[in-house]
Design an enzyme around this catalytic site. Structure first.
Site, PDB file in Angstrom:
ATOM      1  N   HIS A  73      36.320 -35.937 -54.102  1.00  0.00           N
ATOM      2  CA  HIS A  73      35.945 -34.916 -53.120  1.00  0.00           C
ATOM      3  C   HIS A  73      36.741 -33.626 -53.321  1.00  0.00           C
ATOM      4  O   HIS A  73      37.820 -33.612 -53.902  1.00  0.00           O
ATOM      5  CB  HIS A  73      36.151 -35.435 -51.689  1.00  0.00           C
ATOM      6  CG  HIS A  73      37.579 -35.742 -51.362  1.00  0.00           C
ATOM      7  ND1 HIS A  73      38.497 -34.764 -51.035  1.00  0.00           N
ATOM      8  CD2 HIS A  73      38.244 -36.916 -51.317  1.00  0.00           C
ATOM      9  CE1 HIS A  73      39.667 -35.323 -50.791  1.00  0.00           C
ATOM     10  NE2 HIS A  73      39.541 -36.637 -50.966  1.00  0.00           N
ATOM     11  N   GLY A  74      36.217 -32.532 -52.789  1.00  0.00           N
ATOM     12  CA  GLY A  74      36.912 -31.247 -52.836  1.00  0.00           C
ATOM     13  C   GLY A  74      38.158 -31.252 -51.965  1.00  0.00           C
ATOM     14  O   GLY A  74      38.343 -32.119 -51.098  1.00  0.00           O
ATOM     15  N   GLU A  75      39.003 -30.278 -52.203  1.00  0.00           N
ATOM     16  CA  GLU A  75      40.267 -30.149 -51.473  1.00  0.00           C
ATOM     17  C   GLU A  75      40.023 -30.021 -49.967  1.00  0.00           C
ATOM     18  O   GLU A  75      39.126 -29.322 -49.532  1.00  0.00           O
ATOM     19  CB  GLU A  75      41.014 -28.909 -51.970  1.00  0.00           C
ATOM     20  CG  GLU A  75      42.324 -28.656 -51.251  1.00  0.00           C
ATOM     21  CD  GLU A  75      42.915 -27.322 -51.633  1.00  0.00           C
ATOM     22  OE1 GLU A  75      43.915 -27.316 -52.349  1.00  0.00           O
ATOM     23  OE2 GLU A  75      42.359 -26.279 -51.189  1.00  0.00           O
ATOM     24  N   THR A  76      40.897 -30.683 -49.191  1.00  0.00           N
ATOM     25  CA  THR A  76      40.821 -30.617 -47.732  1.00  0.00           C
ATOM     26  C   THR A  76      42.062 -29.900 -47.186  1.00  0.00           C
ATOM     27  O   THR A  76      43.040 -29.692 -47.899  1.00  0.00           O
ATOM     28  CB  THR A  76      40.767 -32.027 -47.109  1.00  0.00           C
ATOM     29  OG1 THR A  76      42.029 -32.666 -47.323  1.00  0.00           O
ATOM     30  CG2 THR A  76      39.644 -32.861 -47.697  1.00  0.00           C
ATOM     31  N   THR A  77      42.004 -29.586 -45.896  1.00  0.00           N
ATOM     32  CA  THR A  77      43.161 -28.942 -45.267  1.00  0.00           C
ATOM     33  C   THR A  77      44.373 -29.874 -45.324  1.00  0.00           C
ATOM     34  O   THR A  77      45.501 -29.414 -45.468  1.00  0.00           O
ATOM     35  CB  THR A  77      42.858 -28.554 -43.803  1.00  0.00           C
ATOM     36  OG1 THR A  77      42.426 -29.712 -43.080  1.00  0.00           O
ATOM     37  CG2 THR A  77      41.776 -27.478 -43.746  1.00  0.00           C
ATOM     38  N   ARG A  84      34.759 -35.576 -45.962  1.00  0.00           N
ATOM     39  CA  ARG A  84      35.207 -34.821 -47.132  1.00  0.00           C
ATOM     40  C   ARG A  84      34.435 -35.203 -48.381  1.00  0.00           C
ATOM     41  O   ARG A  84      34.182 -34.371 -49.243  1.00  0.00           O
ATOM     42  CB  ARG A  84      36.712 -34.964 -47.330  1.00  0.00           C
ATOM     43  CG  ARG A  84      37.241 -36.387 -47.496  1.00  0.00           C
ATOM     44  CD  ARG A  84      38.765 -36.373 -47.390  1.00  0.00           C
ATOM     45  NE  ARG A  84      39.407 -37.642 -47.615  1.00  0.00           N
ATOM     46  CZ  ARG A  84      39.743 -38.520 -46.685  1.00  0.00           C
ATOM     47  NH1 ARG A  84      39.440 -38.277 -45.412  1.00  0.00           N
ATOM     48  NH2 ARG A  84      40.376 -39.631 -47.002  1.00  0.00           N
ATOM     49  N   GLU A  92      38.392 -44.141 -48.768  1.00  0.00           N
ATOM     50  CA  GLU A  92      39.774 -44.101 -49.239  1.00  0.00           C
ATOM     51  C   GLU A  92      40.505 -45.341 -48.753  1.00  0.00           C
ATOM     52  O   GLU A  92      40.087 -46.009 -47.807  1.00  0.00           O
ATOM     53  CB  GLU A  92      40.460 -42.827 -48.707  1.00  0.00           C
ATOM     54  CG  GLU A  92      41.910 -42.648 -49.069  1.00  0.00           C
ATOM     55  CD  GLU A  92      42.191 -42.584 -50.559  1.00  0.00           C
ATOM     56  OE1 GLU A  92      42.104 -43.641 -51.228  1.00  0.00           O
ATOM     57  OE2 GLU A  92      42.526 -41.498 -51.055  1.00  0.00           O
TER      58      GLU A  92
END
Length: 188
Positions: A11-15, A60, A84
């Site tokens: 997945h792309g970067e998360t906060t 995400r 995850e």
């Protein structure tokens, strides 16, 4: 021999990735960079003839997978088996705020066993069994086709470790950047 081409995508970067917070089964939104990484993964797979797009049911991953599915005009199938690793009470904590004992539990240096797990969380072996079983079910209807599976960093590392028939190791042995795409062939 019959095969399925699988493109595993992180997945792309998360906060929470930005702040080094352990996510596990908790979720946080993609950052602008994460949204761009999702678009880049979709662009990378643009010319690949895909039969299906699968994703963890956490936002995400599903947001990342939706970019790929939309580009190929395919529906998105979300599955909890691609989630995850569950880190128990460590979920939501910043790595910098964890004491030595908590970090040991997180990294499972406790006894070096792939069966060790934080209280209420999952071991590496449990994640391997769950994600491998899910992947085995996913590929069944896709003989001689290509599919995308969007998942998480730990799951990606554990899957690749297990599929390569390497001993499961409690310390994450592979690191894949947010938005990474890893191709492999599943033999039926």
């Amino acid at each position: 021999m019959a095969t399925t081409d699988i493109y595993l995508v992180r997945h792309g970067e998360t906060t929470w990735n930005q702040t080094h917070r352990l996510q596990g089964h908790l979720d946080s939104p993609l950052t602008q960079r994460g949204k761009q990484q999702a678009k880049q993964a979709a662009e990378l797979l643009k010319t690949t003839c895909l039969a299906a797009v699968y994703s963890s049911d956490l936002a995400r991953c599903s947001h990342t997978a939706q970019c790929i599915a939309a580009q190929h005009k395919l529906p998105l199938t979300t599955l909890s088996g691609l989630r995850e690793r569950h880190f128990g009470p460590l979920q939501g904590m910043q790595l910098t705020d964890m004491d030595h004992h908590q970090l040991a539990l997180c990294n499972l240096h406790v006894d070096g066993s792939p069966d060790a797990a934080p209280l209420g969380g999952e071991s590496v072996r449990e994640v391997w069994q769950r994600s491998q079983n899910t992947l085995a079910e996913i590929v069944k209807p896709h003989v001689n086709q290509a599919i995308v599976v969007v998942t998480h960093g730990s799951v990606l590392a554990i899957l690749l470790q297990g599929l390569a028939a390497k001993p499961l190791h409690p310390v994450r042995t592979g690191y894949y950047e947010n938005g990474a795409v890893v191709g492999l062939q599943w033999q039926h």
